[in-house]
Scaffold this active site. Structure first.
Site, mmCIF file in Angstrom:
data_model
loop_
_atom_site.group_PDB
_atom_site.id
_atom_site.type_symbol
_atom_site.label_atom_id
_atom_site.label_comp_id
_atom_site.label_asym_id
_atom_site.label_seq_id
_atom_site.Cartn_x
_atom_site.Cartn_y
_atom_site.Cartn_z
ATOM 1 C CB SER A 162 -0.955 -0.032 1.196
ATOM 2 O OG SER A 162 -1.968 0.940 1.081
ATOM 3 C CG ASP A 243 -6.604 -2.778 -3.544
ATOM 4 O OD1 ASP A 243 -7.161 -1.888 -2.871
ATOM 5 O OD2 ASP A 243 -5.367 -2.875 -3.641
ATOM 6 C CG HIS A 275 -5.871 -2.188 0.171
ATOM 7 N ND1 HIS A 275 -4.948 -2.057 -0.837
ATOM 8 C CD2 HIS A 275 -5.389 -1.447 1.203
ATOM 9 C CE1 HIS A 275 -3.972 -1.260 -0.450
ATOM 10 N NE2 HIS A 275 -4.207 -0.881 0.789
#
Length: 302
Positions: A162, A243, A275
């Site tokens: 991320s 995601d 995610h």
């Protein structure tokens, strides 16, 4: 005593800001001490990199079978939207233990400054300082004995999830631009990378970075000239089908392939997951284990 103003001025995905300037995050971060994992034999310890600003790291050493064998380094940057999580949290302690064991690599997991205490660009600068600290061991005379004795500085990999993957990109651009003498960065692993994309995510990042270049800030939307400078030859990108960052991650992947970088890009997508699913929803699941194995295999290939 002054009364607290509980009127909210701004609200984002991960925190809200009150009119009196207070910031309230929506998630708390726990921390666990370093330890030796009873299953894998991976040892961990914490090291101080800088006192001011405060930068530290947790180092993970896999079980040593041959003391003369040099091991690759995984330089890992945790995600958390630039404002949450920690290299010392239970989630990332477990994740890095698994990665160090699977890749048979020394993992250096960076504890960098987070918003609001240290707004962006602290996360980028702290991570660069930590990478330079790793580099200081390349002549076998650095402050950490594990890196001095066991590390192979021709096999250094940057990895992150991320927001951490976003920081990895910026570090790779720096390495490709100014170099990292004594170290070869062989590859980069990006798990569900963050590069903004939606108005909600763009606005949150821009709020956390007071001095920014707008939605086209090169840290948020890397231009072709930056992509061409990546300081490694191989990149592995993980995607999760559901995601919310999937589309912008694909944009990054496509732009990287079109750029003049010239390296190889490998993509792995896991279907029907969200995610960072491997960290929160099903860390023991089949798809999470597949991610760990492919992550480790990418490092072993070099």
């Amino acid at each position: 005593m002054e009364s607290t103003n509980n009127e909210v001025a701004r609200e984002f995905r991960l925190f809200k800001v009150y009119k009196d300037g207070r910031v309230e995050k929506f998630h708390n971060t726990q921390k666990v001490p370093p330890s030796t994992d009873s299953v894998t034999g991976v040892q961990s310890k914490d090291v101080l990199i800088s006192q001011e600003p405060a930068v530290s790291a947790r180092i993970f050493l896999p079980k040593i079978h041959d003391p003369t064998q040099k091991l690759p380094i995984l330089f890992y940057i945790h995600g958390g939207g630039f404002c949450l999580e920690s290299a010392f949290s239970p989630i990332f302690h477990k994740h890095l233990t698994s990665l160090a064991a699977e890749a048979n690599a020394i993992a250096v997991s960076v504890e960098y400054g987070l918003f609001p205490d240290r707004p962006i660009p602290a996360c980028y600068d702290d991570s660069w300082a930590a990478l330079k600290w790793v580099q200081s061991h390349s002549a076998r005379s650095g402050p950490d004995p594990w890196l001095n004795q066991y590390a192979d500085f021709n096999r250094v990999f940057l990895g992150g999830d991320s927001g951490g993957a976003n920081i990895c990109h910026s570090l790779e651009v720096r390495v490709g631009s100014i170099g990292l003498p004594g170290v070869k960065v062989a590859g980069m692993v990006m798990v569900h990378p963050f590069f903004g994309g939606s108005a909600v995510d763009d606005e949150m990042w821009l709020y956390m970075c007071p001095e920014n270049g707008g939605v086209h800030d090169r840290r948020l939307r890397p231009p072709a000239e930056d992509l061409a400078k990546l300081g490694c030859e191989r990149v592995l990108i993980f995607f999760a089908e559901k995601d919310h960052l999937r589309e912008v991650g694909q944009w990054y992947c496509d732009e990287l392939k079109k750029s003049e970088w010239g390296g190889s890009v490998e993509v792995v997508e896991h279907e029907d997951v969200f995610h960072v699913f491997h960290l929160r929803r099903e860390p023991e699941g089949e798809k999470a284990q597949d991610l760990i194995k492919k992550f480790g295999s990418f490092i072993k290939q070099n």
